[in-house]
Write an enzyme that holds these catalytic residues in place. Sequence first.
Site, PDB file in Angstrom:
ATOM      1  CB  ALA A   1      -6.555   0.868 -10.102  1.00 43.41           C
ATOM      2  CG  MET A   2      -3.666   4.250  -5.841  1.00 38.61           C
ATOM      3  SD  MET A   2      -3.474   5.722  -4.807  1.00 38.61           S
ATOM      4  CE  MET A   2      -2.070   5.238  -3.774  1.00 38.61           C
ATOM      5  CB  SER A   3      -3.650  -2.919  -5.177  1.00 40.27           C
ATOM      6  OG  SER A   3      -2.238  -2.893  -5.221  1.00 40.27           O
ATOM      7  N   GLY A   4      -2.648  -0.725  -2.787  1.00 38.83           N
ATOM      8  CA  GLY A   4      -1.903  -0.700  -1.538  1.00 38.83           C
ATOM      9  C   GLY A   4      -0.545  -1.353  -1.657  1.00 38.83           C
TER      10      GLY A   4
ATOM     11  CB  VAL B   1       5.714  -1.912  -4.319  1.00 40.82           C
ATOM     12  CG1 VAL B   1       6.837  -1.055  -4.897  1.00 40.82           C
ATOM     13  CG2 VAL B   1       6.066  -2.350  -2.912  1.00 40.82           C
ATOM     14  CG  ASP B   2       4.131  -3.464  -8.793  1.00 46.88           C
ATOM     15  OD1 ASP B   2       5.332  -3.170  -8.683  1.00 46.88           O
ATOM     16  OD2 ASP B   2       3.724  -4.642  -8.846  1.00 46.88           O
ATOM     17  CB  SER B   3      -1.063   0.476  -7.666  1.00 49.42           C
ATOM     18  OG  SER B   3      -1.131   0.079  -6.309  1.00 49.42           O
TER      19      SER B   3
ATOM     20  CG  LEU C   1     -11.583  -1.324  -6.625  1.00 45.25           C
ATOM     21  CD1 LEU C   1     -11.754  -2.333  -7.743  1.00 45.25           C
ATOM     22  CD2 LEU C   1     -12.641  -0.240  -6.712  1.00 45.25           C
TER      23      LEU C   1
ATOM     24  CB  CYS D   1     -10.475  -9.530 -10.709  1.00 41.89           C
ATOM     25  SG  CYS D   1     -10.472  -8.116  -9.594  1.00 41.89           S
TER      26      CYS D   1
ATOM     27  CB  CYS E   1      -7.081 -11.176  -3.679  1.00 41.98           C
ATOM     28  SG  CYS E   1      -8.622 -11.234  -4.624  1.00 41.98           S
TER      29      CYS E   1
END
Length: 366
Positions: free
Chosen positions: A18-21, A23-25, A44, A112, A208
């Site tokens: 799950a890539m949020s954009g 650093v962590d993901s 997403l 979420c 968010c």
Amino acid sequence: MNSLGIDKSPASTRVVVAMSGGVDSSVVAAMLKEQGYEVVGITLQLYDHGAMLAKKGACCAGADIHDARKVAERIGIPHYVLNYESKFREAVMDDFADSYLSGQTPIPCVRCNQSVKFRDLLKMARDLGADALATGHYVRREAGQGGAELHRASDAGKDQSYFLFATTRAQLDFLRFPLGALRKEDTRALAQKYALPVAAKPDSQDICFVPDGDYAKVVAKLRPGACLPGEIMHMDGRALGSHEGIIHYTVGQRRGLRLSSEEPLYVIRLDAKEARVVVGPKEALLTKTFRVRDLNWLAGDSLPAGGMEAQVRLRSMSPPVDAEIRGTGEGRAEVTLLNPREAVAPGQACVAYAGSQVLGGGWIVA
């Protein structure tokens, strides 16, 4: 057994990240790719694309989708963007607005994770034939005698276990959290090592869809005309003033009441039915016993008969405190604190721990 605890070679193991954009993901995706896993990135889209572009610094904003795509190109993995606007609106934003209007203090990040990410996205990962769904959360998944266990992150300052209490045991079996044993500075160093375009990107701070922190404005936009003016009353029955809507107040609030009083006054409770804000002295905020609903128990099949002692966290940033928890049936429980605490707010979560292990949790009710 590979590093994710799956009985396959990394090359034969498909992992959806799950890539949020952020650093962590992004580091999670790069790390798993380096280890030889078949990695698929999914981001997403939670808002209207045109509106997203103005939401800098917020999770899943327009710029974040672009950043996730750049990271995927950099490390050489397929990347997909899924439009979850309607799902997010119904499961998270509408619930947020309705909770505030009912006098509660909601936590949309839990909703979420509980719905859009760990229900809908997890199902999508399974449909893609993945063996696991990996995220950038700072929390640890440990193998226990009864199956997978949820534990606090090694970095106490970044621990996100409070926000994941609603994760079910079935979901936990499929989820992986590769950053759980790392410190944030370690993650940043890995982002530099992998030369990720987001290596210096700051962390998002606000909810968010509330990037400026103005919750009342968002609620008013989602539920126009639903916010009613009313009275501010002392708990002894005296009328002290008026307000323009209970959404502007939270339990424990002192500043911004605009009341003339010789004693410091705090918001003690919010009466949504009567559109009333009830205030009183600080000692009136102390709570010893309260109830929780929608209890999700991760340590065994159910809360032990007769209850148990544990430590509970009542806010995401508050330290755990000693308590006794007793099940009252139908996903409900009663929590008794050994020492009363201030501002136990309906709508917040009560999460139980035994050491670092998350035992379970539920939603605090009035």
